[in-house]
Design an enzyme around this catalytic site. Structure first.
Site, mmCIF file in Angstrom:
data_model
loop_
_atom_site.group_PDB
_atom_site.id
_atom_site.type_symbol
_atom_site.label_atom_id
_atom_site.label_comp_id
_atom_site.label_asym_id
_atom_site.label_seq_id
_atom_site.Cartn_x
_atom_site.Cartn_y
_atom_site.Cartn_z
ATOM 1 N N HIS A 154 29.883 2.183 -27.859
ATOM 2 C CA HIS A 154 30.270 3.410 -28.569
ATOM 3 C C HIS A 154 31.309 3.090 -29.633
ATOM 4 O O HIS A 154 31.918 2.022 -29.616
ATOM 5 C CB HIS A 154 30.834 4.446 -27.591
ATOM 6 C CG HIS A 154 29.783 5.183 -26.826
ATOM 7 N ND1 HIS A 154 29.161 4.639 -25.723
ATOM 8 C CD2 HIS A 154 29.226 6.407 -27.021
ATOM 9 C CE1 HIS A 154 28.265 5.506 -25.260
ATOM 10 N NE2 HIS A 154 28.283 6.587 -26.029
ATOM 11 N N LYS A 158 36.128 6.596 -28.891
ATOM 12 C CA LYS A 158 35.696 7.280 -27.675
ATOM 13 C C LYS A 158 36.791 7.141 -26.616
ATOM 14 O O LYS A 158 37.288 6.041 -26.375
ATOM 15 C CB LYS A 158 34.376 6.681 -27.174
ATOM 16 C CG LYS A 158 33.849 7.384 -25.934
ATOM 17 C CD LYS A 158 32.418 6.971 -25.617
ATOM 18 C CE LYS A 158 31.922 7.615 -24.329
ATOM 19 N NZ LYS A 158 31.954 9.085 -24.342
HETATM 20 P P1 NAP Z 1 36.732 14.374 -31.303
HETATM 21 O O1 NAP Z 1 36.315 14.077 -32.701
HETATM 22 O O2 NAP Z 1 38.061 13.869 -30.809
HETATM 23 O O3 NAP Z 1 36.640 15.956 -31.135
HETATM 24 C C1 NAP Z 1 37.211 16.681 -30.101
HETATM 25 C C2 NAP Z 1 37.890 17.883 -30.754
HETATM 26 O O4 NAP Z 1 38.331 18.802 -29.746
HETATM 27 C C3 NAP Z 1 39.133 17.464 -31.560
HETATM 28 O O5 NAP Z 1 39.195 18.190 -32.762
HETATM 29 C C4 NAP Z 1 40.229 17.848 -30.596
HETATM 30 O O6 NAP Z 1 41.466 18.016 -31.236
HETATM 31 C C5 NAP Z 1 39.677 19.146 -30.058
HETATM 32 N N1 NAP Z 1 40.365 19.665 -28.899
HETATM 33 C C6 NAP Z 1 41.125 19.005 -27.981
HETATM 34 N N2 NAP Z 1 41.590 19.898 -27.080
HETATM 35 C C7 NAP Z 1 41.151 21.115 -27.438
HETATM 36 C C8 NAP Z 1 41.321 22.431 -26.920
HETATM 37 N N3 NAP Z 1 42.077 22.663 -25.844
HETATM 38 N N4 NAP Z 1 40.726 23.465 -27.538
HETATM 39 C C9 NAP Z 1 39.989 23.269 -28.621
HETATM 40 N N5 NAP Z 1 39.773 22.044 -29.175
HETATM 41 C C10 NAP Z 1 40.348 20.978 -28.596
HETATM 42 O O7 NAP Z 1 35.638 13.844 -30.268
HETATM 43 P P2 NAP Z 1 34.055 13.798 -30.442
HETATM 44 O O8 NAP Z 1 33.637 12.450 -30.894
HETATM 45 O O9 NAP Z 1 33.611 15.004 -31.204
HETATM 46 O O10 NAP Z 1 33.605 13.942 -28.937
HETATM 47 C C11 NAP Z 1 33.899 15.118 -28.184
HETATM 48 C C12 NAP Z 1 33.337 14.959 -26.778
HETATM 49 O O11 NAP Z 1 31.910 14.978 -26.857
HETATM 50 C C13 NAP Z 1 33.714 13.651 -26.085
HETATM 51 O O12 NAP Z 1 33.964 13.902 -24.718
HETATM 52 C C14 NAP Z 1 32.470 12.805 -26.258
HETATM 53 O O13 NAP Z 1 32.321 11.821 -25.243
HETATM 54 C C15 NAP Z 1 31.420 13.884 -26.120
HETATM 55 N N6 NAP Z 1 30.079 13.551 -26.626
HETATM 56 C C16 NAP Z 1 29.038 14.027 -25.909
HETATM 57 C C17 NAP Z 1 27.752 13.806 -26.338
HETATM 58 C C18 NAP Z 1 26.629 14.369 -25.522
HETATM 59 O O14 NAP Z 1 25.449 14.235 -25.940
HETATM 60 N N7 NAP Z 1 26.927 15.022 -24.395
HETATM 61 C C19 NAP Z 1 27.506 13.086 -27.505
HETATM 62 C C20 NAP Z 1 28.596 12.608 -28.237
HETATM 63 C C21 NAP Z 1 29.887 12.865 -27.790
HETATM 64 P P3 NAP Z 1 42.448 16.678 -31.250
HETATM 65 O O15 NAP Z 1 41.768 15.700 -32.148
HETATM 66 O O16 NAP Z 1 43.731 17.193 -31.774
HETATM 67 O O17 NAP Z 1 42.528 16.201 -29.805
#
Ligand code: NAP
Length: 265
Positions: A154, A158
């Protein structure tokens, strides 16, 4: 009538992609976006599209209290996701959860909330159709080839490892094996701690974190004089979006907590 959606984590890498997908989907309407950053910014523009008149807000409680949300999508971080799911379930808003890193105990807690408030929750470690097939093919192969290791790769930002997809794959393999894998060598000389990776469900998992990647996994089976490698690559976060949209359309009809795209396709 369209399905009115709130996206939590809307400023994040996945959240922005979800906002785009929701804005482009027939019969689905974006009514709220929540994040802890970019508050007050216009969600369409933030995602690289035209303005849609929905602004990023800080409080999910406030967004749901307006009473116009039919389904929530959460792509945040595990600690935030738990609070968001609880809020959603309490407001009787069905939730689609993509955040990975939730523990089995977290899932049990979510089951309790879902049962108490009668609100369905759908959780997928991976929304990409190819990844779902990779897991199913791996489950099938493990019946005949019990010796298997997983390498997941990844992007470097991550937070959790191993990935939710790797853990789910290992779980499916564990449940479908009809014979035990060969034991690991009795006295392995692991010259560097962790060289053999982590072990879950008698499956070794190796997590690679490098820039330039999105989400990739190889499931390598070893047999007598042969190997089988099942590999999936998500080169772009858009690969997860058809699955997210299917989940948004179906989550209201589910009962309790449902885990995995294979259960709603
Ligand atoms: P990211 O870019 O860090 O996005 C997460 C967002 O959520 C950030 O803007 C973060 O703010 C925000 N956040 C944190 N706490 C919050 C709260 N209490 N209320 C509202 N927003 C909040 O991460 P990402 O790459 O998008 O990934 C997000 C998640 O999806 C991860 O767990 C990843 O493993 C997962 N994912 C899942 C799949 C799937 O198919 N299931 C695929 C890809 C990724 P900050 O940056 O300030 O913390």
């Amino acid at each position: 009538m369209s399905i009115r959606v709130a996206v939590v984590g809307a400023s994040g890498r996945m959240g922005r992609e979800v906002v785009k997908a929701v804005l482009g989907a027939d019969g689905i309407e974006l009514v709220a976006t929540v994040d802890v950053v970019n508050i007050g910014e216009e969600a369409g523009s933030l995602s690289g599209l035209a303005a849609c008149g929905v602004f990023v807000e800080e409080s999910l409680e406030t967004a749901l209290a307006r009473g116009n949300v039919d389904a929530l999508v959460d792509f945040t971080i595990p600690t935030s996701a738990m609070a968001n799911i609880e809020t959603s379930v309490r407001h009787k808003v069905p939730a689609v959860v993509g955040t990975t890193g939730l523990t089995p105990a977290d899932v049990e807690t979510i089951r309790g909330w879902s049962a108490e408030f009668g609100t369905p929750v759908f959780i997928a470690p991976n929304f990409a159709i190819g990844a779902v097939l990779m897991m199913q093919f791996s489950q099938q192969a493990a019946k005949y080839l019990p010796n298997v290791e997983i390498i997941e790769i990844h992007h470097e930002r991550k937070l959790d490892s191993p990935s939710g997809t790797a853990l789910r794959t290992a779980e499916l393999i564990r449940d479908s094996r009809e014979s035990s894998p060969l034991p690991s060598p009795a006295n392995p000389i692991e010259k560097v701690a962790g060289a053999r990776g982590a072990e879950f469900g008698e499956v070794h998992i190796h997590s690679v974190r490098l820039p330039g990647h999105v989400a990739h996994q190889q499931v390598i089976f070893g047999g007598t004089g042969e190997t089988l490698t099942i590999r999936h690559d998500s080169f772009d976060r858009v690969s997860f979006m058809p699955g997210v949209i299917v989940a948004v359309r179906k989550v209201r009809d589910l009962t309790g907590v449902v885990i995995g795209m294979e259960n709603i396709l």
